[in-house]
Scaffold this motif. Structure first.
Motif, PDB file in Angstrom:
ATOM      1  N   GLN A  24      17.289 111.146 102.287  1.00  0.00           N
ATOM      2  CA  GLN A  24      16.321 110.644 101.328  1.00  0.00           C
ATOM      3  C   GLN A  24      16.686 109.221 100.902  1.00  0.00           C
ATOM      4  N   HIS A  25      15.651 108.397 100.717  1.00  0.00           N
ATOM      5  CA  HIS A  25      15.908 107.062 100.171  1.00  0.00           C
ATOM      6  C   HIS A  25      16.186 107.193  98.680  1.00  0.00           C
ATOM      7  N   VAL A  26      17.318 106.666  98.238  1.00  0.00           N
ATOM      8  CA  VAL A  26      17.703 106.731  96.834  1.00  0.00           C
ATOM      9  C   VAL A  26      18.133 105.341  96.392  1.00  0.00           C
ATOM     10  N   GLN A  27      17.543 104.850  95.309  1.00  0.00           N
ATOM     11  CA  GLN A  27      17.955 103.558  94.773  1.00  0.00           C
ATOM     12  C   GLN A  27      19.429 103.637  94.372  1.00  0.00           C
ATOM     13  N   PRO A  28      20.203 102.553  94.594  1.00  0.00           N
ATOM     14  CA  PRO A  28      21.644 102.594  94.312  1.00  0.00           C
ATOM     15  C   PRO A  28      21.995 103.086  92.912  1.00  0.00           C
ATOM     16  N   GLN A  29      21.262 102.629  91.895  1.00  0.00           N
ATOM     17  CA  GLN A  29      21.586 103.049  90.533  1.00  0.00           C
ATOM     18  C   GLN A  29      21.276 104.522  90.315  1.00  0.00           C
ATOM     19  N   VAL A  30      20.231 105.033  90.967  1.00  0.00           N
ATOM     20  CA  VAL A  30      19.899 106.451  90.866  1.00  0.00           C
ATOM     21  C   VAL A  30      21.002 107.283  91.514  1.00  0.00           C
ATOM     22  N   PHE A  31      21.493 106.834  92.661  1.00  0.00           N
ATOM     23  CA  PHE A  31      22.589 107.537  93.327  1.00  0.00           C
ATOM     24  C   PHE A  31      23.827 107.552  92.435  1.00  0.00           C
ATOM     25  N   ASP A  32      24.121 106.432  91.800  1.00  0.00           N
ATOM     26  CA  ASP A  32      25.298 106.357  90.927  1.00  0.00           C
ATOM     27  C   ASP A  32      25.162 107.275  89.719  1.00  0.00           C
ATOM     28  N   VAL A  33      23.950 107.375  89.175  1.00  0.00           N
ATOM     29  CA  VAL A  33      23.715 108.288  88.046  1.00  0.00           C
ATOM     30  C   VAL A  33      23.968 109.724  88.474  1.00  0.00           C
ATOM     31  N   LEU A  34      23.416 110.116  89.632  1.00  0.00           N
ATOM     32  CA  LEU A  34      23.631 111.474  90.143  1.00  0.00           C
ATOM     33  C   LEU A  34      25.107 111.743  90.386  1.00  0.00           C
ATOM     34  N   SER A  35      25.801 110.778  91.012  1.00  0.00           N
ATOM     35  CA  SER A  35      27.219 110.947  91.328  1.00  0.00           C
ATOM     36  C   SER A  35      28.044 111.151  90.064  1.00  0.00           C
ATOM     37  N   HIS A  36      27.747 110.373  89.047  1.00  0.00           N
ATOM     38  CA  HIS A  36      28.544 110.464  87.819  1.00  0.00           C
ATOM     39  C   HIS A  36      28.279 111.776  87.084  1.00  0.00           C
ATOM     40  N   LEU A  37      27.035 112.199  87.040  1.00  0.00           N
ATOM     41  CA  LEU A  37      26.706 113.435  86.336  1.00  0.00           C
ATOM     42  C   LEU A  37      27.290 114.659  87.035  1.00  0.00           C
ATOM     43  N   SER A 165      18.661  94.870  89.915  1.00  0.00           N
ATOM     44  CA  SER A 165      17.258  95.273  89.956  1.00  0.00           C
ATOM     45  C   SER A 165      16.914  95.931  91.288  1.00  0.00           C
ATOM     46  N   PRO A 166      16.240  97.101  91.268  1.00  0.00           N
ATOM     47  CA  PRO A 166      15.813  97.736  92.519  1.00  0.00           C
ATOM     48  C   PRO A 166      14.761  96.921  93.256  1.00  0.00           C
ATOM     49  N   VAL A 167      14.163  95.941  92.589  1.00  0.00           N
ATOM     50  CA  VAL A 167      13.202  95.059  93.254  1.00  0.00           C
ATOM     51  C   VAL A 167      13.914  94.121  94.214  1.00  0.00           C
ATOM     52  N   TRP A 168      15.116  93.638  93.822  1.00  0.00           N
ATOM     53  CA  TRP A 168      15.785  92.567  94.557  1.00  0.00           C
ATOM     54  C   TRP A 168      17.110  92.966  95.197  1.00  0.00           C
ATOM     55  N   GLN A 169      17.705  94.059  94.796  1.00  0.00           N
ATOM     56  CA  GLN A 169      19.057  94.357  95.253  1.00  0.00           C
ATOM     57  C   GLN A 169      19.154  94.434  96.775  1.00  0.00           C
ATOM     58  N   HIS A 170      18.188  95.068  97.419  1.00  0.00           N
ATOM     59  CA  HIS A 170      18.255  95.189  98.880  1.00  0.00           C
ATOM     60  C   HIS A 170      18.051  93.839  99.569  1.00  0.00           C
ATOM     61  N   TRP A 171      17.354  92.908  98.930  1.00  0.00           N
ATOM     62  CA  TRP A 171      17.223  91.565  99.496  1.00  0.00           C
ATOM     63  C   TRP A 171      18.584  90.882  99.556  1.00  0.00           C
ATOM     64  N   MET A 172      19.325  90.978  98.466  1.00  0.00           N
ATOM     65  CA  MET A 172      20.634  90.321  98.439  1.00  0.00           C
ATOM     66  C   MET A 172      21.601  90.965  99.423  1.00  0.00           C
ATOM     67  N   LEU A 303       8.781 101.188  89.858  1.00  0.00           N
ATOM     68  CA  LEU A 303       9.261  99.896  90.327  1.00  0.00           C
ATOM     69  C   LEU A 303       8.450  98.769  89.694  1.00  0.00           C
ATOM     70  N   TRP A 304       7.163  99.000  89.451  1.00  0.00           N
ATOM     71  CA  TRP A 304       6.360  98.007  88.730  1.00  0.00           C
ATOM     72  C   TRP A 304       6.958  97.740  87.356  1.00  0.00           C
ATOM     73  N   THR A 305       7.380  98.816  86.686  1.00  0.00           N
ATOM     74  CA  THR A 305       7.967  98.669  85.358  1.00  0.00           C
ATOM     75  C   THR A 305       9.246  97.852  85.422  1.00  0.00           C
ATOM     76  N   ASP A 306      10.081  98.111  86.442  1.00  0.00           N
ATOM     77  CA  ASP A 306      11.316  97.346  86.611  1.00  0.00           C
ATOM     78  C   ASP A 306      11.015  95.863  86.800  1.00  0.00           C
ATOM     79  N   PHE A 307      10.015  95.563  87.609  1.00  0.00           N
ATOM     80  CA  PHE A 307       9.661  94.176  87.878  1.00  0.00           C
ATOM     81  C   PHE A 307       9.093  93.515  86.626  1.00  0.00           C
ATOM     82  N   ALA A 308       8.270  94.256  85.884  1.00  0.00           N
ATOM     83  CA  ALA A 308       7.695  93.710  84.653  1.00  0.00           C
ATOM     84  C   ALA A 308       8.788  93.380  83.642  1.00  0.00           C
TER      85      ALA A 308
END
Length: 420
Positions: A24-37, A165-172, A303-308
């Motif tokens: 499954q595609h998981v945003q890095p911060q979402v994966f980190d939240v799951l891992s920590h919990l 930001s999940p909008v830009w992290q994969h670009w970097m 993701l729109w909310t993150d970008f806003a």
């Protein structure tokens, strides 16, 4: 460590989540939240601990954490009503409640073991500052290792906030796979000075000159994304000896007002200007969601909310409007026609922000350039769409042909810099 619960497997060593046997595609911060919990499932994890663990010293709002919890629940088949995996403990934080099977022995003490170490980020960015000839302070960042790849600034950036930001992290991460990526905040944005006297194509080109001069770069590939395209084109016209290759992504020859000015277009421009003027600085982000949906029409509303939120943090309404107006009037037709540099043009076929016809126009003006259509409607490509990997494949092949011997960037001794 492999944690199995229901039909989900969370593998923190491989940084992989599978559901029903499918990755499954998981945003890095979402994966980190799951891992920590899941690693701390014997107790309630306070919100402040999650914020400190996942975001470190970067400031984020409670709503950002809430959105990642919502995304974490969704990816593992949970929701805010059932709470069969992650339970909200009101006033305290969150607790993992699903039964877990461990495929490797837990540390001594079982589930009450100390907090597990999260997967480390592969990259670290260094933020520095330089001055332009007209005295403006610019912030720029270097990420990764290898020969340089310079990305010209575009509308609305923030080196620090977009880092998580999940909008830009994969670009970097994608652009720095084999290169030292260099990017900077445009004047009026992010960590750069917020009260610039001059906001124009001319000033944007001088800003790019200031950054590469401060780094001491002699020859390098240059990327222009969106508004950064005209800036990169004009820079390449003035300094052909320094640009080894030119990459244009979702770029344009003429701004909207410069290329078409019918009464209908005039009303559209004024509507967008009013959205910026009235809604940009408000905590209610419904105004800014218009821009999010145009930049990424096929993205999840989350993701729109993150970008806003990123837009609100990046620039004031006044500066956002000044920068927007400068983009409308850009015209680099003559500069593009005069270029003699290997050029790759990548453009989404159904881009709602910058029409594909502008990519075609660039390819027709720049001699020897190559146009690669991307199957997407998004101006800012998402990590989980095929067009993103297509872009990276084309980009890496194009840059691999570069015979430049320029090494990784370095800051000259004696220059005034500051790292963050």
């Amino acid at each position: 460590m492999r944690y199995a619960f229901g039909d989900v497997v969370l593998d923190t060593d491989r940084y992989l989540l599978e559901r029903g046997g499918e990755p499954q595609h998981v945003q890095p911060q979402v994966f980190d939240v799951l891992s920590h919990l899941v690693a701390n499932r014997s107790r309630v994890v306070p919100k402040t601990e999650l914020l400190d663990t996942v975001w470190g010293d970067r400031f984020v709002s409670d709503s950002t954490l809430t959105s990642r919890i919502k995304a974490a629940r969704r990816v593992v088949g949970d929701d805010g009503i059932g709470q069969t995996v992650i339970k909200t403990v009101h006033g305290r934080g969150y607790r993992w409640v699903a039964d877990v099977k461990i495929s490797a022995a837990e540390p001594a003490g079982g589930s009450s073991a100390p907090v597990a170490e999260l997967p480390k980020r592969r990259l670290e960015q260094r933020i520095r500052f330089c001055r332009t000839p007209d005295g403006e302070r610019l912030a720029y960042a270097t990420v990764g290792e290898g020969p340089p790849l310079v990305r010209a600034a575009h509308w609305i950036t923030h080196l620090d906030y977009e880092w998580a930001s999940p909008v830009w992290q994969h670009w970097m991460e994608g652009l720095s796979r084999h290169h030292t990526l260099i990017r900077y905040d445009e004047r009026g944005c992010g960590l750069s000075d917020h009260d610039p006297y001059d906001v124009s194509l001319e000033s944007f080109v001088r800003d790019l000159e200031a950054v590469v001069d401060d780094l001491g770069l002699e020859r390098f590939p240059l990327m222009g994304l969106s508004q950064g395209g005209p800036v990169a084109i004009e820079y390449a016209r003035r300094h052909p000896e320094r640009v080894s290759r030119l990459v244009l992504v979702g770029a344009f020859v003429k701004g909207r007002r410069a290329r078409s000015y019918t009464p209908e277009h005039a009303r559209e421009f004024e509507m967008q200007r009013e959205l910026i003027r009235l809604g940009w600085g408000r905590d209610e982000h419904s105004f800014r969601l218009y821009f999010s949906s145009v930049f990424m029409p096929d993205a999840d509303p989350e993701l729109w909310t993150d970008f806003a939120e990123l837009m609100r943090r990046t620039a004031s309404a006044e500066n956002a409007l000044r920068l927007f107006d400068a983009c409308l009037d850009m015209d680099v037709s003559e500069a593009a026609r005069s270029l003699d540099v290997p050029t790759l043009i990548l453009h989404a076929r159904d881009d709602l922000r910058i029409p594909f016809e502008q990519g075609v126009a660039l390819a027709s003006l720049i001699a020897g350039s190559r146009l690669v259509p991307l199957d997407s409607r998004n101006h800012l490509l998402r990590q989980d769409e095929p067009a993103w990997e297509h872009l990276l494949t084309e980009l890496e092949a194009f840059l691999a042909e570069d015979e430049s011997t320029t090494g990784p960037p370095a800051v000259h001794e004696g220059s005034t810099t500051s790292e963050a």
